[in-house]
Structures are given as structure tokens and as C-alpha cells.
Write a protein that holds these residues in place. Sequence first.
Motif, PDB file in Angstrom:
ATOM      1  N   ASP A 116       0.827  -1.206   0.000  1.00 16.25           N
ATOM      2  CA  ASP A 116       0.000   0.000   0.000  1.00 16.25           C
ATOM      3  C   ASP A 116       0.862   1.257   0.000  1.00 16.25           C
ATOM      4  OD1 ASP A 116      -2.286  -1.571   0.105  1.00 16.25           O
ATOM      5  OD2 ASP A 116      -2.539  -1.356   2.274  1.00 16.25           O
ATOM      6  N   ASN A 245     -11.816  -5.666   7.757  1.00 15.19           N
ATOM      7  CA  ASN A 245     -11.264  -5.413   6.422  1.00 15.19           C
ATOM      8  C   ASN A 245     -10.089  -4.440   6.439  1.00 15.19           C
ATOM      9  OD1 ASN A 245     -13.167  -7.077   4.939  1.00 15.19           O
ATOM     10  ND2 ASN A 245     -14.691  -5.513   5.423  1.00 15.19           N
ATOM     11  N   GLN A 252      -7.557   3.233   8.017  1.00 16.30           N
ATOM     12  CA  GLN A 252      -7.284   2.079   7.169  1.00 16.30           C
ATOM     13  C   GLN A 252      -5.821   1.681   7.336  1.00 16.30           C
ATOM     14  OE1 GLN A 252     -10.101   0.979   5.501  1.00 16.30           O
ATOM     15  NE2 GLN A 252      -9.000  -0.943   5.164  1.00 16.30           N
ATOM     16  N   SER A 255      -5.040  -2.039   3.136  1.00 22.76           N
ATOM     17  CA  SER A 255      -6.160  -1.839   2.216  1.00 22.76           C
ATOM     18  C   SER A 255      -7.133  -3.016   2.231  1.00 22.76           C
ATOM     19  CB  SER A 255      -5.642  -1.608   0.797  1.00 22.76           C
ATOM     20  OG  SER A 255      -4.947  -2.741   0.322  1.00 22.76           O
ATOM     21  N   GLU A 256      -8.406  -2.693   2.080  1.00 22.04           N
ATOM     22  CA  GLU A 256      -9.432  -3.724   2.025  1.00 22.04           C
ATOM     23  C   GLU A 256      -9.204  -4.657   0.843  1.00 22.04           C
ATOM     24  OE1 GLU A 256     -14.335  -4.154   1.861  1.00 22.04           O
ATOM     25  OE2 GLU A 256     -13.387  -2.196   2.180  1.00 22.04           O
ATOM     26  N   SER A 257      -8.722  -4.116  -0.274  1.00 21.26           N
ATOM     27  CA  SER A 257      -8.483  -4.952  -1.450  1.00 21.26           C
ATOM     28  C   SER A 257      -7.412  -5.999  -1.178  1.00 21.26           C
ATOM     29  CB  SER A 257      -8.082  -4.094  -2.648  1.00 21.26           C
ATOM     30  OG  SER A 257      -6.899  -3.359  -2.391  1.00 21.26           O
ATOM     31  N   PHE A 258      -6.400  -5.633  -0.398  1.00 25.04           N
ATOM     32  CA  PHE A 258      -5.364  -6.611  -0.066  1.00 25.04           C
ATOM     33  C   PHE A 258      -5.919  -7.683   0.871  1.00 25.04           C
ATOM     34  CE2 PHE A 258      -1.893  -8.446   2.337  1.00 25.04           C
ATOM     35  CZ  PHE A 258      -0.997  -8.754   1.325  1.00 25.04           C
ATOM     36  N   ASN A 260      -8.923  -8.709   1.072  1.00 29.26           N
ATOM     37  CA  ASN A 260      -9.792  -9.560   0.264  1.00 29.26           C
ATOM     38  C   ASN A 260      -8.978 -10.581  -0.525  1.00 29.26           C
ATOM     39  OD1 ASN A 260     -12.506 -10.190  -0.926  1.00 29.26           O
ATOM     40  ND2 ASN A 260     -11.478  -9.512  -2.786  1.00 29.26           N
ATOM     41  N   ALA A 261      -7.878 -10.132  -1.117  1.00 29.54           N
ATOM     42  CA  ALA A 261      -7.022 -11.059  -1.868  1.00 29.54           C
ATOM     43  C   ALA A 261      -6.378 -12.085  -0.934  1.00 29.54           C
ATOM     44  CB  ALA A 261      -5.943 -10.285  -2.617  1.00 29.54           C
ATOM     45  N   ASN A 264      -8.784 -15.057   0.195  1.00 22.11           N
ATOM     46  CA  ASN A 264      -9.385 -15.880  -0.852  1.00 22.11           C
ATOM     47  C   ASN A 264      -8.293 -16.741  -1.485  1.00 22.11           C
ATOM     48  OD1 ASN A 264     -12.421 -15.298  -1.485  1.00 22.11           O
ATOM     49  ND2 ASN A 264     -11.530 -13.310  -0.969  1.00 22.11           N
ATOM     50  N   SER A 266      -5.436 -18.150  -3.403  1.00 23.24           N
ATOM     51  CA  SER A 266      -4.376 -17.354  -4.021  1.00 23.24           C
ATOM     52  C   SER A 266      -3.671 -18.061  -5.169  1.00 23.24           C
ATOM     53  CB  SER A 266      -3.339 -16.962  -2.962  1.00 23.24           C
ATOM     54  OG  SER A 266      -2.741 -18.125  -2.397  1.00 23.24           O
TER      55      SER A 266
END
Length: 357
Positions: A116, A245, A252, A255-258, A260-261, A264, A266
Motif C-alpha cells: 500500500d 477489512n 485504514q 487496504s481492504e483490497s489486499f 480480500n485477496a 481468498n 491465491s
Amino acid sequence: MKSIVYLSFFISVFALSCSSDNPTETPNPINTELYFPPLNSDTWDTLSVTDLGWNESEKQPLLDYLEAKNTKGFIILYNGRIILEEYFNGHDDTKLWYWASAGKTLTTTVSGIAQDEGLITIDNKVSDYLGTGWTSASLEKENLITCKNLLSMNSGLDDSLGDDVSPGNLQYVADAGTRWAYHNVYVKMQDVIAEASNDTWDNYFNAKLKDRIGMNGGWFSLGDLSVYASNTLSMARFGLLIYANGNWNGEQIVSESFINAATNTSQNINEAYGYLWWLNGKSSYRLPQSQLEFNGELIPNAPDDMFVALGKNDQKIYVVPSKKLVIVRLGDAADGENFALSTFDNDLWGMINNLIN
């Protein structure tokens, strides 16, 4: 005069009927909004089992089971608030205990923070940060290994040579991305972050994660391993950050996107693995020190959306978004020594289900 008396009577009756519906006479509803404890205090808001309508009669059997299974600390959070906080076998809320491989997820989170901040890109090869020769593989094969491979356990390096991650012990078996194997080589991500940040791993970890969410504890050497130890509440703080998240009380952290990845699948070999997080609800899974694939869910009794930090001898962080739960367990092995998953997980979730359903 009679009309005035009748009017007074009706006003009195109306007032009494309204007072019976007065909301001030009913108990205030419990606050179940997302909660974060203060940074510099281990005083948390709490709710009881009965507040949530759970089965109070199942509480003591769960606690008896945990004590019998060598548990030291156990916490259930509901949307951040403590529902159960219990200590057994001579442990208490001040004592530290090692997370073992559950602490791998700390490295995951700090990797996300470093990405990030633009210090690293996990899709880049590890040698971009550490230089060449960090393994015994040929330059061609070494340059196939990305930071994401380290976080996903599919570096292709030999997992049978022990925990030492010096170059001589990191030997090629298969091309990166083609073989999943549980391997201590993930700790090279700590070196990547230290190099990229021009700081020590400990300093960067403390400043970017530990201090920002109020954790205690630290990293300790255990042979060739670096393990994290803290009190049980600090483990719960970290679990809460991931449940939220990557956000801590409006800030923050990662990051929420990280997140999430990371939580899930990989890679395409072990469905039940993200970035050092184990994933429930998949159709198959693989385990440490094995190339076998097992059909079915990782923990059948647990919710499908649960993801888990699993450590040797039953160190656990369970995160269940659908149930608003974070559950942590520290202690000695419940039964026999194990690397991560054990039959204890499924048995414990059977008892948790009895409590919460």
C-alpha cells in the motif's frame, strides 16, 4: 361541572395508556455496532451470551472442554465486543504465549501495508529486493519466485530440509507456481520488507501494525524460527483488524483490497489457502508435509465463509464475517502435536455451534 370531571378522567386514562408504551420503561437495546477497544487499555466493551440470545446452558460445557484440552486463553468477539474471555491452566490476561504459524498472517498483513505504501509489489520477483543468490536454485529458476509465491506457499522450493532459510537450504524442486508446499521460506518476506523500507523488520512491524492497533508482545527466536508471542487480547485485536477489512476505528491500516485477496484462494493448487490464511468452505484442501489433496471442507462444522490463522499445537484465530465473530485460542496441543489443522478444530466448532445457535 360534570363535563370537566369526565374530561379529567379521560385525560388521566389516556396518559396512563401512553405511559405503558413509554420507551423509557423498556430496556435499552444492546449495542451491537462494530466496536474497537482503546489503544492503550485492555478494557473492552462486553456483551453476555444471554444478550445475544445464545444458549447459556452450552457455555459451561464449552469452557470445561477448553480447559480439558490444554487451552490457556480463549476469547470470542461479536462485532468487536467480548462475549467470552477465559483463561485456564495457570494462564491469565497478562501472560504471553506464542502464536506459532498463526503469526504467519502478521507477515501477510505487513506485506500488504508495504505494498500500500509503494515499497513493494507482491507480483515482483523476490530477487528484485534481496538480490540474486538468495536460494540455491539456478538464476533462471530463482527469478521465477515472486513475493506472492512466498505468501501463497508455492515457491517450488524443497520443503523437506527443515526451517533454515539460508541459501544452501533453499533448493529447487519445481517451478514456482506449480507445487504447493508448506515452507518456512515465507519469512523471506520479512527480509524483503526490511530491505524495501530501509529499516529492521521489528521496527517496521511495530510502527505500521503493532502500535497502531494496540498490541503487545514481540518476535522471539525459536531455533531457526521467528515466532510472535503476545497476550490473548492482542491476538484478538489482530483478528478484529482483519474482520474489519483492515480498518481500525476509522483508520485504514491495510487496504481492504489486499485483505480480500489474502483471504481468498491465491493459487490453483490448494483451494483452501490464501496469503498464509487458511480458508474454509472449499471443495478440497492440502496440508503441511504432504502432497495429497483431501476432498471436502477444511473444518466441516465451521461456517463456509470462515478464514483461519492456524499455528502449531492449536494456536487459532477464526474470523467469520457472516456470524460477526472473531475467536482466538492459545495453549498447548489439544491432543497430539500438530503442524496446523487438527481434529480439535472440528470438535471445537461443534461446541461453538451449540453455544451460538
